[in-house]
Design an enzyme around this catalytic site. Structure first.
Site, PDB file in Angstrom:
ATOM      1  N   SER A  55      49.393 -10.663 -69.086  1.00 44.72           N
ATOM      2  CA  SER A  55      48.210 -11.217 -69.745  1.00 44.72           C
ATOM      3  C   SER A  55      47.138 -11.391 -68.705  1.00 44.72           C
ATOM      4  O   SER A  55      47.445 -11.700 -67.547  1.00 44.72           O
ATOM      5  CB  SER A  55      48.506 -12.615 -70.290  1.00 44.72           C
ATOM      6  OG  SER A  55      48.599 -12.588 -71.664  1.00 44.72           O
ATOM      7  N   GLU A  62      28.492 -10.893 -68.275  1.00 39.08           N
ATOM      8  CA  GLU A  62      28.077 -10.629 -69.654  1.00 39.08           C
ATOM      9  C   GLU A  62      29.136 -11.092 -70.653  1.00 39.08           C
ATOM     10  O   GLU A  62      29.061 -10.743 -71.821  1.00 39.08           O
ATOM     11  CB  GLU A  62      27.828  -9.113 -69.828  1.00 39.08           C
ATOM     12  CG  GLU A  62      26.750  -8.546 -68.917  1.00 39.08           C
ATOM     13  CD  GLU A  62      27.241  -8.253 -67.480  1.00 39.08           C
ATOM     14  OE1 GLU A  62      28.452  -8.437 -67.225  1.00 39.08           O
ATOM     15  OE2 GLU A  62      26.426  -7.870 -66.644  1.00 39.08           O
ATOM     16  N   SER A  63      30.159 -11.825 -70.263  1.00 42.18           N
ATOM     17  CA  SER A  63      31.204 -12.442 -71.090  1.00 42.18           C
ATOM     18  C   SER A  63      32.610 -12.122 -70.562  1.00 42.18           C
ATOM     19  O   SER A  63      32.904 -12.469 -69.430  1.00 42.18           O
ATOM     20  CB  SER A  63      31.092 -12.114 -72.567  1.00 42.18           C
ATOM     21  OG  SER A  63      31.922 -13.032 -73.244  1.00 42.18           O
ATOM     22  N   HIS A  68      46.584  -8.571 -73.571  1.00 43.37           N
ATOM     23  CA  HIS A  68      48.016  -8.911 -73.469  1.00 43.37           C
ATOM     24  C   HIS A  68      48.811  -7.641 -73.763  1.00 43.37           C
ATOM     25  O   HIS A  68      48.478  -6.908 -74.684  1.00 43.37           O
ATOM     26  CB  HIS A  68      48.435 -10.037 -74.410  1.00 43.37           C
ATOM     27  CG  HIS A  68      49.849 -10.431 -74.117  1.00 43.37           C
ATOM     28  ND1 HIS A  68      50.168 -11.281 -73.076  1.00 43.37           N
ATOM     29  CD2 HIS A  68      51.016 -10.010 -74.639  1.00 43.37           C
ATOM     30  CE1 HIS A  68      51.493 -11.383 -73.010  1.00 43.37           C
ATOM     31  NE2 HIS A  68      52.036 -10.621 -73.937  1.00 43.37           N
ATOM     32  N   CYS A  83      27.776  -9.480 -73.918  1.00 46.54           N
ATOM     33  CA  CYS A  83      26.520 -10.010 -74.450  1.00 46.54           C
ATOM     34  C   CYS A  83      25.360  -9.163 -73.933  1.00 46.54           C
ATOM     35  O   CYS A  83      25.437  -8.618 -72.835  1.00 46.54           O
ATOM     36  CB  CYS A  83      26.297 -11.441 -73.971  1.00 46.54           C
ATOM     37  SG  CYS A  83      27.611 -12.524 -74.464  1.00 46.54           S
ATOM     38  N   GLN A 173      64.282   3.618 -54.474  1.00 44.43           N
ATOM     39  CA  GLN A 173      63.686   2.334 -54.845  1.00 44.43           C
ATOM     40  C   GLN A 173      62.169   2.414 -54.855  1.00 44.43           C
ATOM     41  O   GLN A 173      61.586   3.380 -54.385  1.00 44.43           O
ATOM     42  CB  GLN A 173      64.122   1.257 -53.838  1.00 44.43           C
ATOM     43  CG  GLN A 173      63.782   1.636 -52.399  1.00 44.43           C
ATOM     44  CD  GLN A 173      64.755   1.077 -51.379  1.00 44.43           C
ATOM     45  OE1 GLN A 173      65.488   0.138 -51.654  1.00 44.43           O
ATOM     46  NE2 GLN A 173      64.773   1.643 -50.183  1.00 44.43           N
ATOM     47  N   HIS A 204      64.460 -11.275 -37.817  1.00 43.42           N
ATOM     48  CA  HIS A 204      64.815 -10.219 -36.864  1.00 43.42           C
ATOM     49  C   HIS A 204      65.348 -10.783 -35.550  1.00 43.42           C
ATOM     50  O   HIS A 204      66.298 -10.230 -34.981  1.00 43.42           O
ATOM     51  CB  HIS A 204      63.605  -9.296 -36.635  1.00 43.42           C
ATOM     52  CG  HIS A 204      63.275  -8.491 -37.848  1.00 43.42           C
ATOM     53  ND1 HIS A 204      62.035  -8.463 -38.441  1.00 43.42           N
ATOM     54  CD2 HIS A 204      64.072  -7.699 -38.630  1.00 43.42           C
ATOM     55  CE1 HIS A 204      62.064  -7.685 -39.512  1.00 43.42           C
ATOM     56  NE2 HIS A 204      63.279  -7.211 -39.653  1.00 43.42           N
ATOM     57  N   ASP A 228      62.215  -1.063 -41.621  1.00 43.32           N
ATOM     58  CA  ASP A 228      60.898  -1.549 -41.203  1.00 43.32           C
ATOM     59  C   ASP A 228      60.746  -1.557 -39.688  1.00 43.32           C
ATOM     60  O   ASP A 228      59.637  -1.599 -39.162  1.00 43.32           O
ATOM     61  CB  ASP A 228      60.647  -2.954 -41.775  1.00 43.32           C
ATOM     62  CG  ASP A 228      61.815  -3.877 -41.515  1.00 43.32           C
ATOM     63  OD1 ASP A 228      62.036  -4.247 -40.355  1.00 43.32           O
ATOM     64  OD2 ASP A 228      62.543  -4.202 -42.471  1.00 43.32           O
ATOM     65  N   ASP A 278      72.712   8.168 -45.194  1.00 45.23           N
ATOM     66  CA  ASP A 278      73.488   7.099 -45.820  1.00 45.23           C
ATOM     67  C   ASP A 278      74.372   6.409 -44.776  1.00 45.23           C
ATOM     68  O   ASP A 278      75.310   7.016 -44.234  1.00 45.23           O
ATOM     69  CB  ASP A 278      74.344   7.736 -46.927  1.00 45.23           C
ATOM     70  CG  ASP A 278      75.133   6.700 -47.699  1.00 45.23           C
ATOM     71  OD1 ASP A 278      75.079   5.504 -47.326  1.00 45.23           O
ATOM     72  OD2 ASP A 278      75.802   7.084 -48.674  1.00 45.23           O
ATOM     73  N   GLY A 279      74.089   5.143 -44.514  1.00 50.43           N
ATOM     74  CA  GLY A 279      74.838   4.381 -43.515  1.00 50.43           C
ATOM     75  C   GLY A 279      76.303   4.222 -43.884  1.00 50.43           C
ATOM     76  O   GLY A 279      77.180   4.151 -43.011  1.00 50.43           O
ATOM     77  N   ASP A 300      69.229  -6.535 -50.498  1.00 53.43           N
ATOM     78  CA  ASP A 300      70.174  -7.334 -51.278  1.00 53.43           C
ATOM     79  C   ASP A 300      71.172  -6.443 -52.031  1.00 53.43           C
ATOM     80  O   ASP A 300      70.921  -5.248 -52.191  1.00 53.43           O
ATOM     81  CB  ASP A 300      69.386  -8.212 -52.251  1.00 53.43           C
ATOM     82  CG  ASP A 300      68.390  -9.073 -51.503  1.00 53.43           C
ATOM     83  OD1 ASP A 300      68.789 -10.111 -50.985  1.00 53.43           O
ATOM     84  OD2 ASP A 300      67.225  -8.648 -51.399  1.00 53.43           O
ATOM     85  N   PRO A 304      70.317   0.574 -53.538  1.00 53.69           N
ATOM     86  CA  PRO A 304      70.990   1.382 -52.523  1.00 53.69           C
ATOM     87  C   PRO A 304      71.842   0.581 -51.547  1.00 53.69           C
ATOM     88  O   PRO A 304      72.706   1.132 -50.882  1.00 53.69           O
ATOM     89  CB  PRO A 304      69.835   2.073 -51.787  1.00 53.69           C
ATOM     90  CG  PRO A 304      68.617   1.303 -52.106  1.00 53.69           C
ATOM     91  CD  PRO A 304      68.851   0.678 -53.442  1.00 53.69           C
TER      92      PRO A 304
HETATM   93  N1  SPD Z   1      66.183 -10.943 -50.018  1.00 59.12           N
HETATM   94  C1  SPD Z   1      65.880 -10.433 -48.762  1.00 59.12           C
HETATM   95  C2  SPD Z   1      67.007  -9.854 -47.996  1.00 59.12           C
HETATM   96  C3  SPD Z   1      66.483  -9.203 -46.811  1.00 59.12           C
HETATM   97  C4  SPD Z   1      67.287  -8.183 -46.230  1.00 59.12           C
HETATM   98  N2  SPD Z   1      66.751  -7.334 -45.244  1.00 59.12           N
HETATM   99  C5  SPD Z   1      65.419  -7.482 -44.818  1.00 59.12           C
HETATM  100  C6  SPD Z   1      65.009  -6.353 -43.943  1.00 59.12           C
HETATM  101  C7  SPD Z   1      64.247  -6.778 -42.781  1.00 59.12           C
HETATM  102  N3  SPD Z   1      64.374  -5.863 -41.715  1.00 59.12           N
END
Ligand code: SPD
Length: 428
Positions: A55, A62-63, A68, A83, A173, A204, A228, A278-279, A300, A304
């Site tokens: 929403s 002008e208004s 939604h 308006c 993702q 970190h 990252d 893939d780790g 989390d 993946p």
């Molecule tokens: N809910 C967040 C969990 C974070 C896991 N990894 C974060 C990556 C940072 N390098």
């Protein structure tokens, strides 16, 4: 036009549900629709409802334009009210029809405030409007957009500017980098905050240094995930021979290199062996006893990273560790992800032995509940809670200007509150 304003009520049907559920896209479309029509935007405020729907309203000189959406029906109800003669609301209509990919629509237009029915009155305002405008210090146009990291019952929200600097859906993702007024830029995978420029060092420094300070001579380090770059930035502060990093999603690395320069600063380091892959498969296939330290910096346990919480994965990590080697994994939150927190601990204890697993806690302001853990395990007799040199850790902290980790924080992070010990069956 013999009226004060024009009001168009629109039904957009057969729209793209993803677009109708994306608060940032909706807001951007509505603001652009207003501008294209020649309106002056004063302010906009938009809200995403759980689980579906957006929403919002754009206040124009002008208004207003209001909306939604019901993504589950591919339907949006829009009203465009302007308006005066200077703005054409049908231009906004045309823009929104394309922006929402509407298959069809219906609309009615009304003239509001018919001048043949109204009579102008003489009046005098109590306050001088010009003076009031001058006194305004707030920016005239401020967007009200929020990113929310949530489960069914709890959430953490960060206000963002709407400038989504990176926005791609990779094969794994949704990868996005937002800009926020309080926490700087932040990386989100699907709908979860991974790291923010303001507080990433908590996570970190606390995933890397407790184990790196405990191991007497870490030479070969494996990082799983961590796209990252924050974890390798910390690990490469040590004179290690090689850091192998296995990140499944190249989009995370690319986004971070481009938009999070202070976090991704070590991707060019010659001691880094970066593999996009893939780790889980990597540790399954890697030669045994290859690493002194393994750091699992995954997201989390949905999407993946789910396999990074499995017994098979940690068994393979144990196999890949050299004797005396240490493993640390981001261990989720006792308050937000209690199940994953406990299960990770149980799996590690099953594989390494209960005495060899130690959990640390730290403050994570940008993760839901703010309380997060890293869980460590040793293939030998080292106890990261105790077996490190306070003096060496103190000097290292000073030399590298660490901002969260210190020898004292290292020691205290392993002191768990009673309720957490109970969760981990360590209340003896
Ligand atoms: N809910 C967040 C969990 C974070 C896991 N990894 C974060 C990556 C940072 N390098």
């Amino acid at each position: 036009m013999n009226a004060l304003g024009r009001h168009i009520l629109v039904e957009f049907n057969g729209c793209c549900p993803d677009i109708l559920n994306d608060v940032a896209v909706i807001e951007e479309s509505m603001v652009t629709a207003a501008r294209n029509a020649g309106a002056t935007v004063i302010q906009s405020t938009f809200h995403h409802f759980s689980p579906f729907g957006v929403s919002g309203v754009v206040v124009i000189q002008e208004s207003h334009l209001a909306i939604h959406t019901w993504p589950e029906y591919g339907y949006a109800a829009v009203d465009l009210f302007t308006c005066g003669e200077s703005v054409d609301p049908w231009v906004s209509f045309d823009h929104l029809k394309v922006a929402f990919k509407a298959a069809n629509h219906s609309s009615i237009e009304m003239y509001r405030g018919s001048l043949s029915l109204l009579k102008r009155i003489d009046f005098k305002l109590k306050n001088d409007r010009k003076k009031m405008e001058e006194a305004l210090v707030e920016p005239k146009y401020m967007r009200n957009l929020w990113f929310t990291d949530r489960d069914e019952n709890q959430a953490f929200s960060l206000r963002h500017t709407g400038n989504i600097m990176f926005n791609e859906t990779s094969p794994y993702q949704k990868v996005r980098i937002f800009e926020s007024p309080e926490f700087g830029r932040f990386l989100a995978l699907n709908n979860m905050v991974m790291c923010t420029e303001r507080d990433e060092f908590h996570y970190h420094e606390m995933i890397a240094h407790p184990v790196m300070q405990t191991h007497p001579n870490p030479q070969r380090v494996l990082v799983i995930g961590g796209g990252d770059g924050g974890t390798i930035r910390e690990v490469l502060k040590y004179p290690v021979e090689r850091v192998t990093m296995v990140e499944i999603d190249e989009a995370v690395v690319r986004a971070s290199k481009q938009f999070l320069p202070t976090i991704s600063s070590e991707f060019g380091n010659p001691r880094l062996d970066l593999r996009i892959g893939d780790g889980i498969q990597y540790v399954r296939e890697v030669e045994q006893e290859s690493f002194d330290v393994i750091i699992v910096d995954g997201s989390d346990p949905v999407g993946p990273a789910e396999g990074l919480f499995s017994e098979e994965f940690y068994r393979n990590c144990m196999r890949a560790l050299r004797k005396g080697g240490l493993l640390v994994t981001q261990g989720e939150s006792p308050l937000f992800q209690e199940k994953a927190f406990k299960e990770t601990n149980q799996v590690l204890k099953k594989i390494f032995g209960a005495e060899k697993v130690k959990t640390l806690l730290f403050f994570a302001p940008s993760y839901p509940t703010g309380m997060w853990s890293h869980q460590t395990a040793c293939k030998g007799d080292l106890n990261p809670a105790k077996d490190f040199s306070q003096e060496k850790a103190r000097l290292f902290t000073k030399e590298h200007g660490l901002k969260y980790y210190s020898e004292k924080v290292h020691e205290s992070a392993f002191q768990l509150p009673g309720f957490v010990k109970t969760m981990l069956n360590e209340n003896v």
